[in-house]
Scaffold this active site. Structure first.
Site, mmCIF file in Angstrom:
data_model
loop_
_atom_site.group_PDB
_atom_site.id
_atom_site.type_symbol
_atom_site.label_atom_id
_atom_site.label_comp_id
_atom_site.label_asym_id
_atom_site.label_seq_id
_atom_site.Cartn_x
_atom_site.Cartn_y
_atom_site.Cartn_z
ATOM 1 C CE LYS A 199 -47.336 10.173 -36.135
ATOM 2 N NZ LYS A 199 -45.887 10.446 -36.006
ATOM 3 C CD GLU A 258 -52.946 7.895 -42.076
ATOM 4 O OE1 GLU A 258 -54.125 7.519 -41.892
ATOM 5 O OE2 GLU A 258 -52.392 8.750 -41.357
ATOM 6 C CB SER A 260 -42.655 15.294 -31.520
ATOM 7 O OG SER A 260 -41.550 15.034 -32.357
HETATM 8 C C1 LIG Z 1 -45.146 11.260 -36.752
HETATM 9 C C2 LIG Z 1 -44.169 12.053 -35.996
HETATM 10 C C3 LIG Z 1 -43.927 13.412 -36.284
HETATM 11 C C4 LIG Z 1 -44.532 14.127 -37.445
HETATM 12 O O1 LIG Z 1 -45.911 14.259 -37.419
HETATM 13 P P1 LIG Z 1 -46.648 15.631 -37.067
HETATM 14 O O2 LIG Z 1 -48.063 15.327 -37.368
HETATM 15 O O3 LIG Z 1 -46.074 16.693 -37.942
HETATM 16 O O4 LIG Z 1 -46.403 15.901 -35.631
HETATM 17 C C5 LIG Z 1 -43.060 14.120 -35.470
HETATM 18 N N1 LIG Z 1 -42.419 13.516 -34.437
HETATM 19 C C6 LIG Z 1 -42.603 12.211 -34.147
HETATM 20 C C7 LIG Z 1 -41.862 11.618 -33.016
HETATM 21 C C8 LIG Z 1 -43.493 11.436 -34.908
HETATM 22 O O5 LIG Z 1 -43.663 10.145 -34.606
#
Ligand SMILES: *Cc1c(COP(=O)(O)O)cnc(C)c1O
Length: 393
Positions: free
Chosen positions: A84, A106, A373
């Site tokens: 993010k 948000e 992610s």
């Molecule tokens: C917020 C988040 C997501 C989901 O958000 P996307 O916009 O779909 O990527 C996925 N993995 C992590 C670690 C997050 O913090």
């Protein structure tokens, strides 16, 4: 105008009063992305502040278990623990160029709030984060983090007191304060140009991954897998491979307690088209046409819609979307801890949980990239509860 639709999805479904603000943003964004100096500065922060490039790690034990050569794109190693931050820094750099002095955001689980509060501190902008009262209770640690970083956390009491309601409140505030305030959206969602802009700031994931896999293997991967909430990490890791038709792409949504229970966040499973947060897309709907509350054990996937480009990629068949349950994701999480010594976020574990299904038809000559992610430190309480309910490790 430019790139506002992805097939029948996307657009700018906002109140008339917000249109001048969107037009101003669209113009500024398209100017800034043509400026090589902007990207030079962005790359500087990605390297020296975020810690990029993130490694593409060959997961030896996981590969031995499932067959193909499995690589993990380690977004979990970024500053603040997930992908993010790539987007928050990009958008706040744009806000500065537009002369804005304040940002709003948000947040649901608090991860986007923390990333935005971090970037706002870095660039010296005032930051307000809208968060549902229920989410503030569940994510007290992230509320504290944001406050330490100098942000004001605004408690939202409406609807179900969660992300969808915080987003509505942020949009209302933006319409009122747009003169000096920039709205940093945390996923590849919202009215144009947000989905396109978030993709531009997350595409660094696939640019790196492509270069890394060519260095390590001398060829493109067979498949890439990512979890999908709003879809920002997924569109980021897909972006540079979309034209490589031989690379199969998979997006994994949260099936929660199971699609048949209705308690899930798999917005693409039923293919209901509707309008949410300024975009036309697939979303969860009740038979009466109202937006249905999403459920997932993972707070970051718990969103009733999906980014419009994903809806389009689903419709055209370029990307295959599927879903895994809470239990499948949690078991995949615990497995990665033991096999590779990595504690992944529950969100990312949804992509990992897709490996058994994906790898059934692959051989040891195939290459798979899983986008990891984020890291799971934030999830330890939820993981502990899950382990208790399942009767131990
Ligand atoms: C917020 C988040 C997501 C989901 O958000 P996307 O916009 O779909 O990527 C996925 N993995 C992590 C670690 C997050 O913090």
């Amino acid at each position: 105008m430019r790139n506002k639709m992805y097939g029948e999805f996307g657009g700018q479904y906002v109140a008339e009063s917000l249109m001048p603000t969107l037009i101003e943003l669209d113009k500024a964004y398209h100017e800034v992305i043509k400026d090589p100096k902007f990207w030079e500065e962005y790359r500087y922060y990605m390297k020296d502040y975020v810690g990029r490039e993130s490694p593409l790690y060959f997961a030896k034990t996981l590969s031995a278990k499932y067959g193909p050569r499995i690589y993990l794109k380690r977004e979990d190693l970024n500053h603040t623990g997930a992908h993010k931050i790539n987007n928050s820094i990009g958008q706040i750099m744009l806000a500065k160029r537009m002369g804005k002095t304040k940002v709003i955001a948000e947040t649901g689980a608090g991860q986007h709030g923390v990333a935005t509060a971090t970037a706002a501190a870095l660039f010296g902008l005032k930051c307000r984060v809208f968060m549902g009262a229920e989410d503030m209770r569940r994510q007290a640690l992230n509320v504290m983090r944001m406050r330490m970083l100098g942000a004001e956390v605004v408690e939202v009491h409406s609807g179900t007191d969660t992300l969808k309601d915080a987003t509505n409140e942020a949009i209302r505030t933006w319409a009122k304060d747009a003169e000096d305030t920039f709205y940093v959206i945390g996923s590849a969602v919202g009215p144009a140009p947000y989905p396109e802009m978030v993709k531009a700031f997350q595409r660094i994931i696939s640019e790196e991954a492509k270069k890394q896999i060519l260095e390590k293997e001398g060829r493109l991967p067979t498949a890439i897998v990512a979890c999908v909430g709003g879809g920002s990490n997924a569109i980021g890791v897909f972006a540079d491979f979309l034209d490589d038709k031989e690379v199969k792409l998979y997006g994994v949504e949260a099936a929660g307690k199971g699609l048949s229970t209705g308690e899930h966040a798999a917005a693409m499973s039923a293919k209901n088209v509707g309008i949410i947060h300024g975009m036309r897309t697939y979303l969860l709907q009740n038979p009466d046409g109202n937006i249905k509350t999403a459920y997932s054990i993972s707070a970051g996937l718990d969103y009733p819609g999906v980014g419009p480009e994903h809806a389009h990629l689903c419709q055209t068949g370029r990307v295959t979307y599927d879903s895994v349950t809470d239990t499948e994701a949690m078991e995949a999480l615990l497995e990665l801890c033991k096999l590779e010594g990595i504690i992944p976020a529950i969100e990312s574990s949804h992509a990992l949980a897709y490996l058994p299904k994906l790898c059934k038809d692959l051989t040891k000559d195939d290459i798979v990239i899983v986008n990891l992610s984020g890291r799971g430190d934030k999830d330890v309480n939820t993981i502990a509860n899950y382990i208790n309910e399942r009767g131990g490790l």
